[in-house]
Design an enzyme around this catalytic site. Structure first.
Site, short mmCIF file in Angstrom:
data_model
loop_
_atom_site.label_atom_id
_atom_site.label_comp_id
_atom_site.label_asym_id
_atom_site.label_seq_id
_atom_site.Cartn_x
_atom_site.Cartn_y
_atom_site.Cartn_z
N LYS A 111 47.28 5.16 4.54
CA LYS A 111 47.10 5.38 5.99
C LYS A 111 47.84 4.30 6.78
CE LYS A 111 44.74 9.11 6.36
NZ LYS A 111 43.47 9.28 5.66
N LYS A 194 49.55 17.06 -3.09
CA LYS A 194 48.21 17.37 -2.61
C LYS A 194 48.24 18.27 -1.38
CE LYS A 194 44.41 15.19 -0.29
NZ LYS A 194 43.88 14.01 0.35
N LYS A 197 45.26 18.05 5.14
CA LYS A 197 45.43 18.29 6.58
C LYS A 197 46.59 17.48 7.12
CE LYS A 197 40.54 18.88 6.59
NZ LYS A 197 39.30 18.12 6.62
P1 TYM Z 1 38.26 15.21 3.22
O1 TYM Z 1 37.74 15.73 4.49
O2 TYM Z 1 39.67 14.72 3.15
O3 TYM Z 1 38.09 16.29 2.11
C1 TYM Z 1 36.82 16.89 1.88
C2 TYM Z 1 36.63 17.20 0.43
O4 TYM Z 1 37.68 18.05 -0.01
C3 TYM Z 1 38.31 17.47 -1.14
N1 TYM Z 1 39.74 17.74 -1.08
C4 TYM Z 1 40.44 18.17 -2.12
N2 TYM Z 1 40.07 18.46 -3.38
C5 TYM Z 1 41.03 18.92 -4.22
N3 TYM Z 1 42.33 19.09 -3.83
C6 TYM Z 1 42.74 18.80 -2.57
N4 TYM Z 1 44.00 19.00 -2.22
C7 TYM Z 1 41.78 18.31 -1.65
N5 TYM Z 1 41.83 17.93 -0.36
C8 TYM Z 1 40.58 17.57 -0.02
C9 TYM Z 1 38.04 15.99 -1.04
O5 TYM Z 1 38.11 15.38 -2.31
C10 TYM Z 1 36.67 15.95 -0.45
O6 TYM Z 1 35.71 16.09 -1.45
N6 TYM Z 1 36.13 10.78 2.88
C11 TYM Z 1 35.89 12.18 2.70
C12 TYM Z 1 34.73 12.72 3.51
C13 TYM Z 1 33.46 12.00 3.22
C14 TYM Z 1 32.63 12.16 2.08
C15 TYM Z 1 31.56 11.25 2.27
C16 TYM Z 1 32.70 12.97 0.95
C17 TYM Z 1 32.89 11.08 4.03
N7 TYM Z 1 31.75 10.63 3.45
C18 TYM Z 1 30.55 11.15 1.33
C19 TYM Z 1 31.67 12.84 0.01
C20 TYM Z 1 30.63 11.95 0.20
C21 TYM Z 1 37.13 12.90 3.16
O7 TYM Z 1 37.87 12.45 3.98
O8 TYM Z 1 37.28 14.11 2.62
#
Ligand code: TYM
Length: 329
Positions: A111, A194, A197
């Site tokens: 980031k 990957k 977003k």
């Molecule tokens: P975020 O919003 O980027 O993604 C949410 C969830 O989707 C999964 N994910 C993916 N899995 C496989 N392939 C991909 N291309 C892919 N893109 C996204 C992520 O692994 C995630 O599980 N920091 C986290 C949000 C969060 C969170 C938490 C998750 C905040 N607190 C506590 C679990 C527990 C995030 O930004 O995910």
């Protein structure tokens, strides 16, 4: 019964990566476990979202959760910012989190490289906020994609450190979880590692079928295999990775065979892939459209979810305060 928790940042609509990395695993577990699923709106603040848009983003994701199959009568769905206890735990955990380890996190480094004009302290302490989300419920399992593995590792480290420092057995060490398998990473259709977003290469759960067809048609491919049983280049491997999650075993085997005998036609592969993605996403999009304007229902789900989550969170914080030595007069 295990406590299972997962969350998704409210920075945009849900895509196939979110679904197969986290949401679907969670949905499959909701009936046998004590499950919490939340919308990480505090986490979205690192990119300074437009205040006029913030609530709409949260609402979109809430509708997508429900449309994808999270049952609010079974699992607890809530919005992170409705649980003020999380911010208190975040503050306390930050006192035991160190600059060096936070600055070394891959997501922070990435980031900081991508948005050098906005390397704020929230980005640096993103993993402590995530740890607070998880530890506030003392979760056993956290269904996430491979990209979150390091954050989970840090959560375990923070839990261990707290327990060791105060000489207690208070926090559990949560495990990253994918249904009976390794954590997965859904790739983008642009040949990149990957789907994400910020990568701008997503197929969204609520994309119109025509849009999905167009996106899949444009996916990067190569000139085709020239020797039998050759190793697939990344862009083709990516298509097969997505095929593997959306299509039947027979369909995957059919295209594997065609690849191995150099008879594969990418046009056919893409047609099948688009059709199978549409079959998965169509019912989700339809349910989403049904509930998006049902304010009363959404209000009820979010309010009841926050109440249930708060009970747990308050109990955890009473314990944390006592362990750390806070007393009221
Ligand atoms: P975020 O919003 O980027 O993604 C949410 C969830 O989707 C999964 N994910 C993916 N899995 C496989 N392939 C991909 N291309 C892919 N893109 C996204 C992520 O692994 C995630 O599980 N920091 C986290 C949000 C969060 C969170 C938490 C998750 C905040 N607190 C506590 C679990 C527990 C995030 O930004 O995910």
């Amino acid at each position: 019964m295990d406590t299972v928790l997962s969350g998704i940042r409210s920075t945009g609509n849900l895509h196939l990566g979110n679904y197969y990395g986290a949401l679907r695993n969670f949905i499959r577990m909701q009936h046998e476990n004590s499950c919490y699923f939340f919308i990480a709106d505090y986490h979205s603040l690192t990119t300074h979202p437009d205040p006029k848009q913030l609530h709409e983003n949260v609402k979109d994701i809430l509708c997508e959760y429900l449309a994808a199959g999270i049952d609010p009568n079974v699992a607890t769905i809530y919005v992170q910012s409705d649980l003020k206890e999380v911010t208190e735990l975040y503050l306390m955990l930050n006192m035991h989190a160190y600059m060096g380890e936070l600055a070394k996190t891959s997501s922070f480094k990435e980031k900081a490289r991508k948005q050098p004009e906005n390397v704020n302290a929230g980005l640096l302490t993103y993993p402590t906020l995530m740890a607070a989300d998880i530890l506030i419920h003392n979760a056993d399992k956290v269904p996430v994609g491979k990209d979150q593995e390091q954050h989970l590792e840090m959560t375990r480290r923070f839990a261990r450190r707290f327990n060791n420092f105060y000489n207690v057995e208070f926090f559990k060490e949560p495990q990253a979880y994918n249904f009976g398998q390794e954590l997965i990473k859904i790739p983008g259709l642009d040949g990149s590692g990957k789907m994400g977003k910020s990568e701008g290469n997503c197929i969204y759960l609520c994309d119109d079928p025509k849009v999905i067809e167009k996106k899949v048609k444009r996916a990067l491919t190569d000139a085709g295999p020239t020797t039998h049983n050759s190793v697939k280049p990344d862009c083709i491997e990516n298509l097969f990775t997505i095929l593997n999650v959306v299509s039947s075993k027979e369909v995957v085997q059919h295209f594997e065979d065609k690849w191995n005998t150099c008879e594969i036609r990418y046009g056919d592969l893409k047609k099948q892939l688009a059709a199978d993605i549409i079959a998965v996403t169509n019912p989700i999009r339809e349910r989403y459209n049904d509930i998006r304007d049902n304010e009363a229902y959404l209000h009820q789900v979010a309010t009841e979810g926050a109440e249930k989550a708060r009970e747990n969170a308050q109990k955890t914080m009473r314990g944390v305060r006592e362990i750390m030595g806070f007393k009221s007069f």
